[in-house]
Design a protein around this motif. Structure first.
Motif, PDB file in Angstrom:
ATOM      1  N   LEU A 192       5.758  -2.537  -3.779  1.00 28.93           N
ATOM      2  CA  LEU A 192       5.283  -1.799  -4.954  1.00 28.93           C
ATOM      3  C   LEU A 192       6.446  -1.133  -5.680  1.00 28.93           C
ATOM      4  O   LEU A 192       6.504  -1.132  -6.914  1.00 28.93           O
ATOM      5  N   PHE A 193       7.370  -0.560  -4.916  1.00 26.02           N
ATOM      6  CA  PHE A 193       8.543   0.067  -5.530  1.00 26.02           C
ATOM      7  C   PHE A 193       9.388  -0.969  -6.275  1.00 26.02           C
ATOM      8  O   PHE A 193       9.896  -0.708  -7.372  1.00 26.02           O
TER       9      PHE A 193
ATOM     10  N   ALA B 159      -0.241   0.456  -8.175  1.00 31.22           N
ATOM     11  CA  ALA B 159      -1.107   0.662  -7.009  1.00 31.22           C
ATOM     12  C   ALA B 159      -2.578   0.504  -7.384  1.00 31.22           C
ATOM     13  O   ALA B 159      -3.370  -0.071  -6.620  1.00 31.22           O
TER      14      ALA B 159
ATOM     15  N   MET C 186       4.640   3.768 -10.288  1.00 29.75           N
ATOM     16  CA  MET C 186       4.095   3.018  -9.167  1.00 29.75           C
ATOM     17  C   MET C 186       2.580   3.179  -9.070  1.00 29.75           C
ATOM     18  O   MET C 186       1.878   2.284  -8.609  1.00 29.75           O
ATOM     19  N   LEU C 187       2.058   4.334  -9.511  1.00 29.71           N
ATOM     20  CA  LEU C 187       0.619   4.576  -9.425  1.00 29.71           C
ATOM     21  C   LEU C 187      -0.157   3.546 -10.233  1.00 29.71           C
ATOM     22  O   LEU C 187      -1.240   3.108  -9.820  1.00 29.71           O
TER      23      LEU C 187
ATOM     24  N   THR D 184       0.842  -1.195   0.000  1.00 30.17           N
ATOM     25  CA  THR D 184       0.000   0.000   0.000  1.00 30.17           C
ATOM     26  C   THR D 184       0.879   1.248   0.000  1.00 30.17           C
ATOM     27  O   THR D 184       1.860   1.309   0.737  1.00 30.17           O
ATOM     28  N   PRO D 185       0.551   2.248  -0.825  1.00 30.93           N
ATOM     29  CA  PRO D 185       1.312   3.506  -0.795  1.00 30.93           C
ATOM     30  C   PRO D 185       1.136   4.175   0.583  1.00 30.93           C
ATOM     31  O   PRO D 185       0.172   3.863   1.293  1.00 30.93           O
ATOM     32  N   PRO D 186       2.022   5.085   1.022  1.00 30.18           N
ATOM     33  CA  PRO D 186       3.124   5.641   0.229  1.00 30.18           C
ATOM     34  C   PRO D 186       4.457   4.902   0.394  1.00 30.18           C
ATOM     35  O   PRO D 186       5.395   5.190  -0.315  1.00 30.18           O
TER      36      PRO D 186
END
Length: 426
Positions: free
Chosen positions: A377-378, A392, A388-389, A370-372
């Motif tokens: 995800l990175f 996400a 990354m968006l 989950t961001p941030p």
């Protein structure tokens, strides 16, 4: 005044993107200087944080994961998984999840899983007609199984913090991890059918046996680790060394991916990763000591139990706190700072410490996607060379799936407790 400076400094440094270890260290230093407290407390508390025997597992399992990556063990796991389920709609996505479930039985870390499986599966899925964001999202989501299915570095941290048997924690994570994997496979299949993703040619019996024979040594590694711990043949620390030696031998002489030229790089990566983790553990312990000295954990416990003593409400609040923290803070730091305080709240409403430990780790694993600060995800967005968006957005169905499993694990204690009670007694 000092405690306000501690939190403000930590949050500001976190928001500007400083590594979490430095955020904890600099914030703690600011508190000690303002409070006119001797700075000798820094090495004392850092040493106390890492002077725990069970933490010796960490370098061993990190090295085992690195040896797997370089020794071609990961590729054999993925190929075997694809031979089993590749003929189903969305089969490469299913193989991605299956590969993560097998890989997790050796490395115990989500980031290693995302990097190794992702480097093989994300380009492969994209070439086969899958959307690249979907391929990256499957990889990131399934990597969170790693620290749930034993062995698990976060479970080792939980054991070192609470005195809970690491062997019991490993066993307690097995069924939730399998449940998480099955739920993700169902999600992959549902999305694949809706979006018309391809399926591979069904593997013949000969091909299946060939891939199974090729992956046998990799699969045997998981069995050796788990049977050795459960059967009392060796401790989790000894298991990590056995895993490293086994991966070295198999990667060198069977799969022939390891040689003298890349062994140095493997050892260097292991030392750097282990050292950074130990520094994080030490600085998080210093930060946690400051919070304890200010009675912040007790205040948090009193606030939660003052709001409600209903177990269902308290468990929901604990989940919300852990999910929120997991979205911003690295897993091990969050465990060291929060786990002792929240454990008191959980046991106060009748939760078993092992049950709460599994729930806490699962919450923080979801935070990795989950961001941030979703590290996985990175990793996958970097491998897939995409924003990354995009990843996400693609991971939202898997987050919903993971949250559903989290609720089951949270409110059905038997999912976590049945296996350790069966094999090791109540």
């Amino acid at each position: 005044m000092e405690i306000a400076v501690l939190f403000i400094t930590f949050l500001v440094l976190l928001l500007i993107g400083l590594p979490i270890a430095f955020c904890l260290g600099i914030a703690s230093l600011a508190y000690l200087v303002l409070g006119d407290i001797s700075l000798t407390i820094i090495p004392q508390r850092m040493y106390a944080g890492i002077d725990v025997f069970v933490l010796l597992c960490i370098p061993g399992f990190v090295m085992a994961g690195n040896l797997m990556n370089v020794g071609n063990i990961t590729q054999h796991i993925v190929r075997f998984s694809n031979a089993l389920v590749g003929h189903i709609r969305g089969g490469l996505g299913l193989a991605n999840v299956g590969g993560s479930m097998i890989f997790s039985g050796i490395s115990g870390t989500a980031v290693a899983d995302a990097a190794s499986i992702g480097s093989v599966m994300i380009p492969g899925m994209a070439r086969s007609g899958y959307d690249k964001p979907f391929a990256a999202a499957v990889t990131a989501a399934s990597s969170t199984i790693g620290p749930i299915i034993p062995p698990s570095v976060p479970m080792i941290i939980v054991g070192s913090l609470s005195g809970i048997s690491v062997g019991r924690m490993f066993l307690a994570g097995a069924i939730p991890g399998l449940l998480l994997g099955v739920a993700m496979m169902i999600t992959v299949y549902w999305l694949a059918v809706r979006r018309g993703y391809p399926k591979e040619k069904r593997a013949t019996l000969k091909e299946l046996l060939t891939e199974g024979r090729s992956a046998f040594w990799a699969l045997l590694m998981t069995f050796i680790i788990l049977y050795g711990i459960i059967g009392g043949l060796f401790t989790p620390t000894e298991a990590s060394i056995v895993a490293s030696l086994y991966a070295l031998l198999i990667g060198t002489f069977v799969y022939k991916g390891i040689n003298w030229s890349n062994l140095r790089g493997i050892l260097t990566d292991t030392v750097l990763t282990s050292a950074s983790l130990m520094m994080l553990v030490g600085l998080a312990n210093l930060f946690g000591w400051i919070l304890t000295s200010q009675q912040i954990p007790q205040m948090l416990a009193d606030t939660i139990l003052g709001f409600s003593d209903n177990p269902i409400v308290v468990i929901l609040i604990l989940n919300l706190i852990l999910l929120f923290v997991g979205a911003f803070m690295e897993t091990i730091a969050a465990l060291i700072i929060l786990f002792p305080a929240l454990l008191g709240v959980a046991t106060g409403v009748g939760m078993d410490p092992i049950h709460f430990g599994v729930m806490a780790v699962l919450n923080l694993m979801i935070g990795l996607t989950t961001p941030p600060v979703g590290v996985c995800l990175f990793v996958v967005s970097s491998i897939g060379k995409m924003p990354m968006l995009q990843v996400a957005r693609a991971i939202i169905p898997f987050l919903i799936c993971n949250l559903a499993v989290l609720m089951l694990v949270s409110f059905v204690p038997a999912i976590s407790l049945w296996l350790p009670n069966l094999l090791m007694g109540e």
